[in-house]
Scaffold this motif. Structure first.
Motif, PDB file in Angstrom:
ATOM      1  N   ILE A   1     -10.114   4.802  56.337  1.00  0.00           N
ATOM      2  CA  ILE A   1      -9.338   4.609  55.209  1.00  0.00           C
ATOM      3  C   ILE A   1      -8.621   3.342  54.979  1.00  0.00           C
ATOM      4  O   ILE A   1      -8.762   2.749  53.844  1.00  0.00           O
ATOM      5  CB  ILE A   1      -8.186   5.993  55.315  1.00  0.00           C
ATOM      6  CG1 ILE A   1      -8.903   7.129  54.983  1.00  0.00           C
ATOM      7  CG2 ILE A   1      -7.315   5.525  54.050  1.00  0.00           C
ATOM      8  CD1 ILE A   1      -8.169   8.482  55.172  1.00  0.00           C
TER       9      ILE A   1
ATOM     10  N   LEU B   1      -7.379   3.992  46.176  1.00  0.00           N
ATOM     11  CA  LEU B   1      -8.625   4.161  47.162  1.00  0.00           C
ATOM     12  C   LEU B   1      -9.943   4.372  46.863  1.00  0.00           C
ATOM     13  O   LEU B   1     -10.829   3.622  47.267  1.00  0.00           O
ATOM     14  CB  LEU B   1      -8.080   4.983  48.363  1.00  0.00           C
ATOM     15  CG  LEU B   1      -8.769   4.983  49.682  1.00  0.00           C
ATOM     16  CD1 LEU B   1      -8.726   3.731  50.334  1.00  0.00           C
ATOM     17  CD2 LEU B   1      -8.486   6.211  50.474  1.00  0.00           C
TER      18      LEU B   1
ATOM     19  N   SER C   1      -4.144  12.367  54.941  1.00  0.00           N
ATOM     20  CA  SER C   1      -2.755  11.993  54.252  1.00  0.00           C
ATOM     21  C   SER C   1      -1.725  12.613  54.626  1.00  0.00           C
ATOM     22  O   SER C   1      -0.718  12.353  54.926  1.00  0.00           O
ATOM     23  CB  SER C   1      -2.868  11.699  52.634  1.00  0.00           C
ATOM     24  OG  SER C   1      -3.108  13.175  52.057  1.00  0.00           O
TER      25      SER C   1
ATOM     26  N   ALA D   1      -8.664   0.600  52.189  1.00  0.00           N
ATOM     27  CA  ALA D   1      -7.675   0.446  51.441  1.00  0.00           C
ATOM     28  C   ALA D   1      -7.669  -1.140  51.322  1.00  0.00           C
ATOM     29  O   ALA D   1      -7.188  -1.859  50.435  1.00  0.00           O
ATOM     30  CB  ALA D   1      -6.582   0.950  51.878  1.00  0.00           C
TER      31      ALA D   1
ATOM     32  N   GLY E   1      -0.274   1.524  49.166  1.00  0.00           N
ATOM     33  CA  GLY E   1      -1.289   2.656  49.919  1.00  0.00           C
ATOM     34  C   GLY E   1      -1.665   2.157  51.290  1.00  0.00           C
ATOM     35  O   GLY E   1      -1.852   2.523  52.202  1.00  0.00           O
TER      36      GLY E   1
ATOM     37  N   VAL F   1      -9.664  12.995  53.075  1.00  0.00           N
ATOM     38  CA  VAL F   1      -8.661  11.867  52.892  1.00  0.00           C
ATOM     39  C   VAL F   1      -7.475  12.716  52.554  1.00  0.00           C
ATOM     40  O   VAL F   1      -6.244  12.347  53.111  1.00  0.00           O
ATOM     41  CB  VAL F   1      -9.162  10.992  51.674  1.00  0.00           C
ATOM     42  CG1 VAL F   1      -7.780  10.146  51.251  1.00  0.00           C
ATOM     43  CG2 VAL F   1     -10.348  10.463  51.917  1.00  0.00           C
TER      44      VAL F   1
ATOM     45  N   TYR G   1      -0.907   3.748  55.094  1.00  0.00           N
ATOM     46  CA  TYR G   1      -1.935   4.125  56.057  1.00  0.00           C
ATOM     47  C   TYR G   1      -1.879   3.187  57.240  1.00  0.00           C
ATOM     48  O   TYR G   1      -1.996   3.474  58.432  1.00  0.00           O
ATOM     49  CB  TYR G   1      -3.345   4.204  55.637  1.00  0.00           C
ATOM     50  CG  TYR G   1      -3.429   5.500  54.666  1.00  0.00           C
ATOM     51  CD1 TYR G   1      -3.737   6.435  55.342  1.00  0.00           C
ATOM     52  CD2 TYR G   1      -3.501   5.312  53.393  1.00  0.00           C
ATOM     53  CE1 TYR G   1      -3.907   7.676  54.660  1.00  0.00           C
ATOM     54  CE2 TYR G   1      -3.806   6.493  52.727  1.00  0.00           C
ATOM     55  CZ  TYR G   1      -3.901   7.743  53.212  1.00  0.00           C
ATOM     56  OH  TYR G   1      -4.149   8.751  52.582  1.00  0.00           O
TER      57      TYR G   1
ATOM     58  N   SER H   1      -3.242  10.557  42.778  1.00  0.00           N
ATOM     59  CA  SER H   1      -2.605  10.277  44.445  1.00  0.00           C
ATOM     60  C   SER H   1      -3.325   9.091  45.013  1.00  0.00           C
ATOM     61  O   SER H   1      -2.660   8.237  45.905  1.00  0.00           O
ATOM     62  CB  SER H   1      -2.228  11.541  45.117  1.00  0.00           C
ATOM     63  OG  SER H   1      -3.582  11.880  45.388  1.00  0.00           O
ATOM     64  N   HIS H   2      -4.631   8.878  45.002  1.00  0.00           N
ATOM     65  CA  HIS H   2      -5.410   8.074  45.824  1.00  0.00           C
ATOM     66  C   HIS H   2      -6.156   7.205  44.919  1.00  0.00           C
ATOM     67  O   HIS H   2      -7.219   6.714  45.405  1.00  0.00           O
ATOM     68  CB  HIS H   2      -6.195   8.563  46.922  1.00  0.00           C
ATOM     69  CG  HIS H   2      -5.378   9.199  48.052  1.00  0.00           C
ATOM     70  ND1 HIS H   2      -4.808  10.531  47.877  1.00  0.00           N
ATOM     71  CD2 HIS H   2      -5.368   8.684  49.320  1.00  0.00           C
ATOM     72  CE1 HIS H   2      -4.228  10.672  49.190  1.00  0.00           C
ATOM     73  NE2 HIS H   2      -4.385   9.697  49.937  1.00  0.00           N
TER      74      HIS H   2
END
Length: 424
Positions: A63, A188, A206, A67, A94, A202, A98, A184-185
């Motif tokens: 991830i 990504l 998260s 990102a 983001g 994912v 991570y 929310s992502h």
């Protein structure tokens, strides 16, 4: 002999030593390290837990790599969509989230592996603190569990609000998870890149990342509480001994010898306590540095988004930003103040020493005074800064400065994420 009993030597001796069967802090902290295996911090656990930790580490690496690539594409102008949750600010936030979780997993795993050695050293100097006049802290376990409950509750509320702010209640039931995930992502994954099994992986990762992000501060808080509690025990012992000595009217050579010996044991206890703080600091230094850096970054980002957002329809987002900012500030302040308490309590015995009667003043008391006043004891961020109470004010000043800079260079049309500009 039962578990609650202690090994005692010469019950009438003023230098009575007691060896507790177990240390409440060590037992509770060991349980916390053991429970953290559920979020991938395997440490010295079994093979199954190490495989789970390695799997989570690989997911976070995948991830994070994706990102970072999205941020590069946005900065290079290759990105297809730069609106809302796909802006440079959102992609960078983001990526930083991570990154914090990934580094926290690595450092917590490292701490978990070395915890057995630290706990042995911690327990080995308990003999030095086991002086008759140094009471045990029977409330440390309760305080630690209350802190865990407090952090877990507020972090859960903050994460739940984050999910609600990304949820579209008007979407079709079959598309709810897809819509939620792309909001929310969105930094990504784009719409044409969406896949259910990738989204589920994912999403689970998260949640684990959120727990890890809060875990790093929780570990610093709990460890600081243990160190502060030991200093408070020593300080209370100094207070009791000083008060008792000042009330005595007569003295003799034998009693004076025992007093000098007792003050020597107390001074050695402070020496070993400062050594313990430095040993713990060597293991926690990287975690403290990461915690300060990422908390500072997210305070700036949330404050910036809360000030810059001007969409009246995005009331849920505004509530989330307010709650998230409050929680990050509370958690950061709690972490710094808990660590600063170690520095504060390390010198609280000085007033009691200054009140010592001149009649019973001896060379060991004088050495202890010099030791406490000259030896600066504090947790650090790998030696870059000391965690004391002035550090909170320094962070607050830096946050205000950088947020003003961000607002000055803000382009609200392309940077601030709002629901109206989302592509679902």
């Amino acid at each position: 002999m039962t578990k609650d009993k202690k090994i005692k030597i010469n019950q009438n001796d003023s230098t009575l030593l007691q060896q507790p069967f177990y240390d409440e802090f060590l037992q509770t902290m060991t349980n916390m390290i053991h429970w953290s295996r559920w979020v991938g911090v395997a440490g010295s656990e079994g093979v199954v837990w190490k495989l789970w930790g390695f799997l989570l580490l690989c997911l976070l690496l995948a991830i994070e790599g994706q990102a970072i690539w999205k941020v590069i594409k946005a900065l290079a102008g290759w990105a297809i969509d730069m609106r809302g949750h796909r802006s440079v600010t959102a992609r960078l936030a983001g990526t930083m989230f991570y990154s914090a979780s990934l580094l926290c997993l690595i450092q917590c795993w490292r701490l978990s592996c070395s915890w057995k050695e630290i706990s042995k050293y911690w327990a080995s100097i308990e003999w030095t603190l086991s002086i008759q006049y140094v009471p045990r802290d029977k409330t440390i376990r309760t305080k630690m569990y209350k802190t865990v409950f407090f952090v877990a509750t507020l972090s859960s509320v903050e994460h739940l609000l984050d999910m609600i702010s990304s949820f579209d209640f008007n979407c079709q039931l079959s598309l709810c998870f897809r819509t939620f995930f792309l909001k929310s992502h969105g930094f990504l994954i784009l719409e044409h890149e969406y896949s259910d099994w990738i989204a589920v992986l994912v999403f689970i990762t998260s949640i684990m990342a959120t727990i890890l992000w809060n875990l790093q501060d929780l570990i610093i808080i709990l460890t600081s509480m243990g160190l502060s509690a030991r200093y408070q025990r020593l300080n209370e012992g100094v207070k009791i001994v000083t008060t008792k000595n000042n009330k005595e009217e007569k003295s003799n050579k034998d009693r004076e010898f025992l007093k000098v010996y007792m003050w020597r044991k107390i001074r050695e206890a402070y020496v070993k306590q400062s050594m313990l703080v430095r040993k713990v600091d060597n293991s926690l230094g990287t975690l403290i540095l990461m915690s300060a850096f990422f908390n500072f970054y997210f305070i700036c980002v949330q404050l910036f988004l809360g000030i810059a957002s001007s969409d009246p329809a995005a009331s849920v987002n505004q509530i989330y930003h307010a709650v998230s900012l409050s929680w990050v500030c509370i958690r950061t302040g709690y972490t710094v103040l808990a660590a600063a308490e170690v520095n504060k309590t390390s010198t609280l015995a000085l007033p009691y020493l200054y009140e010592s009667s001149a009649q019973y003043y001896n060379v060991e008391i004088e050495r202890l005074q010099k030791q406490l006043s000259r030896d600066y004891v504090a947790l650090t961020g790998m030696g870059f800064f000391y965690l004391n109470r002035t550090f909170v004010l320094q962070m607050a000043g830096a946050v205000v400065t950088y947020v003003l800079v961000l607002i000055q260079y803000d382009d609200s049309e392309t940077v601030v994420p709002t629901n109206s500009t989302l592509t679902t």
